[in-house]
Design an enzyme around this catalytic site. Structure first.
Site, short mmCIF file in Angstrom:
data_model
loop_
_atom_site.label_atom_id
_atom_site.label_comp_id
_atom_site.label_asym_id
_atom_site.label_seq_id
_atom_site.Cartn_x
_atom_site.Cartn_y
_atom_site.Cartn_z
N GLY A 1 -50.35 10.24 31.16
CA GLY A 1 -49.68 11.10 32.15
C GLY A 1 -49.79 12.56 31.77
O GLY A 1 -50.62 12.94 30.95
N ASN A 2 -48.96 13.38 32.38
CA ASN A 2 -48.94 14.81 32.04
C ASN A 2 -47.51 15.34 32.19
O ASN A 2 -46.62 14.61 32.64
CB ASN A 2 -49.93 15.60 32.89
CG ASN A 2 -49.60 15.49 34.36
OD1 ASN A 2 -48.58 15.99 34.82
ND2 ASN A 2 -50.46 14.80 35.11
N ARG A 3 -47.32 16.60 31.83
CA ARG A 3 -45.95 17.14 31.74
C ARG A 3 -45.46 17.82 33.03
O ARG A 3 -44.48 18.55 33.00
CB ARG A 3 -45.87 18.12 30.56
CG ARG A 3 -45.98 17.40 29.22
CD ARG A 3 -45.70 18.32 28.06
NE ARG A 3 -46.76 19.31 27.86
CZ ARG A 3 -46.60 20.62 27.96
NH1 ARG A 3 -45.42 21.12 28.25
NH2 ARG A 3 -47.62 21.43 27.76
N ALA B 1 -49.75 17.15 40.05
CA ALA B 1 -50.71 17.17 38.94
C ALA B 1 -51.21 15.73 38.79
O ALA B 1 -50.62 14.92 38.07
CB ALA B 1 -50.02 17.64 37.67
#
Ligand code: C5P
Length: 397
Positions: free
Chosen positions: A208-210, A274
């Protein structure tokens, strides 16, 4: 300032201790220039007397759906008003309104109203957080109603938390803002993606991402306030909104399908999510054990939602993208604008302190397909959202 001048407002009071604030609210509404009619559920009359409200509003207060004078009044009232505000809105009334029940004058007028309806919820923190109440609120929001956000603080129960009814001043300001706002996105249907995506590796792990989703949520709320019919496709994040219908997804594939589904009858897509570019090729059914010293994950490309919408868009449909670049920012962003057929792209500056992921502020440059470029100073994301929507309105679709 007479910010509600000549607005006809129905104040619907339901049975919470916060009903005592309805007297102040009535006075403030009238002071702001509004004409006020009050209706009350029988339960609310135990917290505040109808006589108080009829004296302040200078009109008869209705408390029963079937009474000598009130029968049929609910239809007339529903048609008369420019706005209806349910304050306080109890969990019980929220449940009834969300599900079309009609055993009080408040519910009857609500079902007959053609005007915008606002609800100022008031309840204890645990009731407020209960999924049953939140589901009912989501239903009301999906039906186009507007929620005046609850406050945090000490509650009548002695507990501390969310659930306190907004103060009368805040409710009047909320209504005034609604009427004053440039409804320059009225009748526009907008789908917005926001947040990260999580690509599963096994039943408990993901890539995943932040991304927090804050920017996309701010745009969704601002567009809603400016009159648009908004649908928010939101990846996994702790952030949420009560103001617009939210379609929760987890993976890029789910976000792709949900967004494509809504885009068909939308005027605009704003792609603020995102999205993970790659996902694990194989998802393990069992939790992967730590047996070896190294672990290899093969990744395959996810579908590109923005690029797909870029090829599908018809007539006047508009797509707006975002770019987060670490080098050759403008050149890369412009490349994406062309490749994905965006009408304009919003470049986030990562170099700026306070901009980008998880911050409350952002610094953007908007690049247009005509080669235009406009840079903005560092601002709260709520204001950045208005700048982006101003750029959308300037396209004159
Ligand atoms: O190519 P890149 O990921 O930098 O492009 C960013 C823009 O494309 C953003 O608007 C993002 O929401 C969108 N995007 C998308 N689907 C993907 C990847 C990016 O919609 N799979």
């Amino acid at each position: 300032m007479r910010s509600l001048k000549e607005k006809r407002i129905i104040l619907a009071i339901t049975g919470s201790i916060a009903a005592y604030k309805a007297a102040f609210l009535t006075r403030l509404l009238i002071k702001s220039g509004a004409e006020v009619r009050v209706i009350m559920t029988p339960g609310s009359t135990r917290f505040i007397a109808p006589l108080t409200l009829s004296t302040l509003s200078k009109h008869k207060v209705f408390t029963e759906v079937i009474g000598e004078e009130s029968w049929n009044n609910h239809v007339e009232m529903g048609l008369w008003a420019d706005a209806m505000i349910v304050a306080p809105a109890t969990a019980n009334s929220i449940g009834k309104l969300a599900n079309g029940l009609c055993d009080t004058i408040v519910a009857a007028v609500y079902l007959s109203a053609r005007c915008p309806v606002f609800l100022a919820p008031a309840m204890d923190v645990d009731m407020w957080k209960h999924p049953a109440v939140q589901n009912n609120l989501s239903k009301l929001v999906a039906a186009g109603n507007r929620i005046v956000p609850v406050g945090r603080g000490e509650l009548a129960s002695g507990l501390v938390g969310e659930g306190r009814m907004a103060e009368p001043e805040e409710i009047v300001a909320f209504l005034a803002k609604f009427f004053a706002a440039d409804q320059d996105l009225r009748n526009k249907k907008i789908v917005i993606t926001a947040g990260p995506t999580h690509e599963p590796i096994d039943p408990v792990r993901f890539v995943g991402n932040r991304s927090s989703g804050k920017m996309g949520i701010a745009i969704a709320e601002a567009a809603h306030r400016r009159g648009a019919e908004v649908k928010l496709v939101l990846g996994p994040t702790s952030m949420d909104t009560d103001l617009v219908p939210v379609f929760k997804v987890r993976t890029a594939q789910e976000m792709f399908e949900e967004t494509i589904r809504h885009f068909v009858d939308c005027d605009v897509a704003i792609l603020a999510a995102a999205v993970a570019d790659y996902r694990p090729e194989h998802v393990s059914n069992q939790k992967i054990k730590k047996k070896s010293n190294t672990l290899r994950l093969d990744l395959i490309k996810n579908p590109d939602i923005a690029a797909e919408l870029g090829t599908r868009k018809k007539g006047e449909q508009v797509t707006i993208g975002f770019a987060l670049e670490t080098n050759d920012e403008e050149e890369n962003a412009f490349g994406k604008l062309q490749k994905k057929n965006f009408d304009f792209i919003v470049l986030n500056s990562l170099k700026e302190e306070g901009a980008g992921f998880a911050h409350d502020t952002n610094k953007i440059t908007i690049l247009g397909k005509d080669g235009s470029k406009k840079s903005y100073p560092l601002k709260p994301k709520t204001e950045v959202a208005e700048d982006i929507l101003d750029a959308l309105v300037a396209l004159q679709i």
